[in-house]
Design a protein around this motif. Structure first.
Motif, PDB file in Angstrom:
ATOM      1  N   PRO A  85      32.766  60.105  52.406  1.00 13.17           N
ATOM      2  CA  PRO A  85      33.109  60.294  50.988  1.00 13.17           C
ATOM      3  C   PRO A  85      33.542  59.010  50.285  1.00 13.17           C
ATOM      4  CG  PRO A  85      34.841  61.165  52.402  1.00 13.17           C
ATOM      5  CD  PRO A  85      33.691  60.831  53.292  1.00 13.17           C
ATOM      6  N   LEU A  86      33.828  57.960  51.052  1.00 18.57           N
ATOM      7  CA  LEU A  86      34.248  56.694  50.441  1.00 18.57           C
ATOM      8  C   LEU A  86      33.122  55.663  50.424  1.00 18.57           C
ATOM      9  CD1 LEU A  86      37.902  56.347  51.800  1.00 18.57           C
ATOM     10  CD2 LEU A  86      37.084  57.369  49.657  1.00 18.57           C
ATOM     11  N   ASP A  87      31.900  56.118  50.682  1.00 17.04           N
ATOM     12  CA  ASP A  87      30.715  55.275  50.503  1.00 17.04           C
ATOM     13  C   ASP A  87      30.103  55.609  49.152  1.00 17.04           C
ATOM     14  OD1 ASP A  87      30.967  53.976  52.892  1.00 17.04           O
ATOM     15  OD2 ASP A  87      29.525  55.227  53.963  1.00 17.04           O
ATOM     16  N   PHE A  88      29.875  54.567  48.328  1.00 15.64           N
ATOM     17  CA  PHE A  88      29.338  54.778  46.986  1.00 15.64           C
ATOM     18  C   PHE A  88      28.100  53.910  46.785  1.00 15.64           C
ATOM     19  CE2 PHE A  88      34.129  54.738  46.275  1.00 15.64           C
ATOM     20  CZ  PHE A  88      34.269  56.070  46.633  1.00 15.64           C
ATOM     21  N   ALA A  89      27.086  54.476  46.179  1.00 17.23           N
ATOM     22  CA  ALA A  89      25.886  53.729  45.816  1.00 17.23           C
ATOM     23  C   ALA A  89      25.735  53.747  44.301  1.00 17.23           C
ATOM     24  CB  ALA A  89      24.651  54.331  46.471  1.00 17.23           C
ATOM     25  N   ILE A  90      25.251  52.647  43.767  1.00 17.13           N
ATOM     26  CA  ILE A  90      25.024  52.555  42.325  1.00 17.13           C
ATOM     27  C   ILE A  90      23.554  52.844  42.047  1.00 17.13           C
ATOM     28  CG2 ILE A  90      25.094  51.070  40.292  1.00 17.13           C
ATOM     29  CD1 ILE A  90      27.270  49.443  41.681  1.00 17.13           C
ATOM     30  N   GLN A  91      23.308  53.882  41.261  1.00 18.17           N
ATOM     31  CA  GLN A  91      21.947  54.194  40.819  1.00 18.17           C
ATOM     32  C   GLN A  91      21.780  53.563  39.447  1.00 18.17           C
ATOM     33  OE1 GLN A  91      19.644  56.429  42.646  1.00 18.17           O
ATOM     34  NE2 GLN A  91      18.220  55.377  41.270  1.00 18.17           N
ATOM     35  N   GLY A  92      21.343  52.300  39.454  1.00 15.39           N
ATOM     36  CA  GLY A  92      21.255  51.568  38.203  1.00 15.39           C
ATOM     37  C   GLY A  92      21.476  50.090  38.434  1.00 15.39           C
ATOM     38  N   THR A  93      21.897  49.379  37.399  1.00 15.79           N
ATOM     39  CA  THR A  93      21.945  47.911  37.461  1.00 15.79           C
ATOM     40  C   THR A  93      23.347  47.340  37.610  1.00 15.79           C
ATOM     41  OG1 THR A  93      22.070  47.754  35.047  1.00 15.79           O
ATOM     42  CG2 THR A  93      19.864  47.763  36.045  1.00 15.79           C
ATOM     43  N   GLY A  94      24.377  48.158  37.683  1.00 20.75           N
ATOM     44  CA  GLY A  94      25.743  47.655  37.670  1.00 20.75           C
ATOM     45  C   GLY A  94      26.217  47.074  38.995  1.00 20.75           C
ATOM     46  N   PHE A  95      27.444  46.557  38.979  1.00 21.03           N
ATOM     47  CA  PHE A  95      28.094  45.991  40.153  1.00 21.03           C
ATOM     48  C   PHE A  95      29.512  46.546  40.253  1.00 21.03           C
ATOM     49  CE2 PHE A  95      24.898  42.934  38.986  1.00 21.03           C
ATOM     50  CZ  PHE A  95      24.433  42.414  40.186  1.00 21.03           C
ATOM     51  N   PHE A  96      29.979  46.742  41.494  1.00 18.66           N
ATOM     52  CA  PHE A  96      31.386  47.043  41.710  1.00 18.66           C
ATOM     53  C   PHE A  96      32.195  45.768  41.488  1.00 18.66           C
ATOM     54  CE2 PHE A  96      29.294  50.161  44.573  1.00 18.66           C
ATOM     55  CZ  PHE A  96      29.784  51.329  43.999  1.00 18.66           C
ATOM     56  N   GLN A  97      33.431  45.941  41.002  1.00 16.31           N
ATOM     57  CA  GLN A  97      34.327  44.810  40.803  1.00 16.31           C
ATOM     58  C   GLN A  97      35.377  44.806  41.912  1.00 16.31           C
ATOM     59  OE1 GLN A  97      35.244  44.381  36.261  1.00 16.31           O
ATOM     60  NE2 GLN A  97      35.085  46.569  36.706  1.00 16.31           N
ATOM     61  N   ILE A  98      35.571  43.649  42.534  1.00 20.37           N
ATOM     62  CA  ILE A  98      36.578  43.542  43.591  1.00 20.37           C
ATOM     63  C   ILE A  98      37.437  42.314  43.344  1.00 20.37           C
ATOM     64  CG2 ILE A  98      35.216  44.762  45.333  1.00 20.37           C
ATOM     65  CD1 ILE A  98      34.400  42.067  46.462  1.00 20.37           C
ATOM     66  N   LEU A  99      38.705  42.422  43.781  1.00 21.05           N
ATOM     67  CA  LEU A  99      39.657  41.329  43.613  1.00 21.05           C
ATOM     68  C   LEU A  99      39.636  40.444  44.847  1.00 21.05           C
ATOM     69  CD1 LEU A  99      41.929  40.060  41.914  1.00 21.05           C
ATOM     70  CD2 LEU A  99      43.541  41.566  43.123  1.00 21.05           C
ATOM     71  N   LEU A 100      39.284  39.175  44.661  1.00 20.10           N
ATOM     72  CA  LEU A 100      39.214  38.229  45.762  1.00 20.10           C
ATOM     73  C   LEU A 100      40.596  37.627  46.047  1.00 20.10           C
ATOM     74  CD1 LEU A 100      35.893  36.407  44.784  1.00 20.10           C
ATOM     75  CD2 LEU A 100      36.208  38.325  46.363  1.00 20.10           C
ATOM     76  N   PRO A 101      40.801  37.064  47.240  1.00 20.85           N
ATOM     77  CA  PRO A 101      42.123  36.504  47.593  1.00 20.85           C
ATOM     78  C   PRO A 101      42.605  35.424  46.636  1.00 20.85           C
ATOM     79  CG  PRO A 101      40.774  36.756  49.557  1.00 20.85           C
ATOM     80  CD  PRO A 101      39.877  37.054  48.392  1.00 20.85           C
ATOM     81  N   ASN A 102      41.673  34.677  45.998  1.00 18.14           N
ATOM     82  CA  ASN A 102      42.088  33.617  45.081  1.00 18.14           C
ATOM     83  C   ASN A 102      42.356  34.123  43.669  1.00 18.14           C
ATOM     84  OD1 ASN A 102      39.513  34.172  44.198  1.00 18.14           O
ATOM     85  ND2 ASN A 102      38.676  32.141  44.612  1.00 18.14           N
ATOM     86  N   GLY A 103      42.292  35.444  43.484  1.00 17.23           N
ATOM     87  CA  GLY A 103      42.570  36.027  42.183  1.00 17.23           C
ATOM     88  C   GLY A 103      41.357  36.209  41.299  1.00 17.23           C
ATOM     89  N   GLN A 104      40.210  35.693  41.712  1.00 13.30           N
ATOM     90  CA  GLN A 104      38.988  35.876  40.939  1.00 13.30           C
ATOM     91  C   GLN A 104      38.437  37.286  41.128  1.00 13.30           C
ATOM     92  OE1 GLN A 104      36.801  32.238  42.475  1.00 13.30           O
ATOM     93  NE2 GLN A 104      36.293  32.039  40.307  1.00 13.30           N
ATOM     94  N   ILE A 105      37.622  37.704  40.177  1.00 14.26           N
ATOM     95  CA  ILE A 105      36.924  38.974  40.287  1.00 14.26           C
ATOM     96  C   ILE A 105      35.522  38.712  40.820  1.00 14.26           C
ATOM     97  CG2 ILE A 105      36.023  40.984  39.068  1.00 14.26           C
ATOM     98  CD1 ILE A 105      39.006  40.992  39.305  1.00 14.26           C
ATOM     99  N   GLY A 106      35.201  39.362  41.932  1.00 15.32           N
ATOM    100  CA  GLY A 106      33.863  39.268  42.494  1.00 15.32           C
ATOM    101  C   GLY A 106      33.080  40.526  42.185  1.00 15.32           C
ATOM    102  N   TYR A 107      31.767  40.446  42.334  1.00 21.55           N
ATOM    103  CA  TYR A 107      30.889  41.565  42.004  1.00 21.55           C
ATOM    104  C   TYR A 107      29.948  41.823  43.176  1.00 21.55           C
ATOM    105  CZ  TYR A 107      32.762  40.254  37.490  1.00 21.55           C
ATOM    106  OH  TYR A 107      33.641  39.935  36.485  1.00 21.55           O
TER     107      TYR A 107
END
Length: 256
Positions: A85-107
């Motif tokens: 239930p915690l596996d997600f797929a994107i049907q489309g062109t978007g990206f998940f946003q994640i917080l990297l250790p250096n404070g940047q947002i990764g995709y």
């Protein structure tokens, strides 16, 4: 002959890079774009041939090729059911946003998440999903709608409670994203600023499919054909190197 050696070697290097690829979950295939190296001009185009005429095309000797850039192929990969239930797929062109250790947002397109010690959804590397989603430790069921709404069922409750909404990000030029490994990308001036929105909205970022993962968008048949083409090109360049070596060996023997 020295030109032949370096030209052929540059072609071999280019084809080796052309074969580098991956097949991990959420991986976006890349296409290598090649460009030619500098030309040695033996006769400049437009140079005077006589007092009244000029050379129409000239004589330029190419010095090889090199990989110019790698273009991210933004096509949808196949979706496979995992039952998690915690596996997600994107049907489309978007990206998940994640917080990297250096404070940047990764995709990323890789949607395999798990709760950390505080219940926050994180990637396998411990990078937290943004905006943060916290799953209570005593939750008996987790449901994620196609619009990103995350709901949980707690003991003693008959109705699910909403704990957050997963947002997706999109870019005007996804090919301009900077890949830093682990299927993570960073925004650049070439990609433009992220367009953040709710899945299924008019932003066109796609929808979320729970219990599924997007596989790499690498086409096995195409990659097999490309591998054969790259191999044959590599072999052709290696023969040029061998021929140039034999010619140099002949010159050395004459000098003796």
């Amino acid at each position: 002959m020295f030109h032949a050696l370096y030209t052929a070697a540059s072609g071999m290097t280019a084809q080796q890079i052309n074969l580098d690829n991956s097949s991990t979950s959420g991986f976006q295939a890349r296409r290598v774009q090649f460009s030619d190296l500098l030309y040695q001009s033996e006769v400049m185009p437009g140079a005077a041939a006589t007092q009244q005429t000029t050379v129409s095309s000239g004589l330029q000797i190419g010095l090889g090729t090199l990989p110019g850039n790698t273009e991210i192929i933004q096509t949808q990969g196949d979706l496979s059911s995992t039952g998690n239930p915690l596996d997600f797929a994107i049907q489309g062109t978007g990206f998940f946003q994640i917080l990297l250790p250096n404070g940047q947002i990764g995709y990323t397109r890789a949607g395999s998440f798990q709760p950390d010690a505080q219940g926050n959804l994180v990637t396998a590397n411990g990078n937290a999903l943004q905006p943060a989603i916290t799953i209570p430790s005593n939750a008996t069921n987790v449901t994620v709608g196609s619009d990103g709404t995350v709901s949980v069922t707690l003991p003693g409750q008959t109705q699910a409670s909403q704990v957050g909404v997963i947002q997706l990000a999109g870019f005007a030029n996804p090919g301009g994203l900077n890949s830093i490994g682990n299927n993570i990308y960073l925004a650049t001036t070439a990609s433009g600023n992220p367009i953040v929105g709710t899945p299924g909205s008019s932003d066109g970022l796609g929808t979320i499919q729970q219990g599924m993962l997007e596989q790499a968008n690498v086409n096995v048949v195409d990659e097999f054909v490309n591998m054969i083409l790259a191999q044959r090109s590599y072999e052709s360049n290696s023969r040029v190197v061998k021929a140039a070596d034999e010619m140099l060996q002949g010159l050395n023997q004459l000098a003796q």
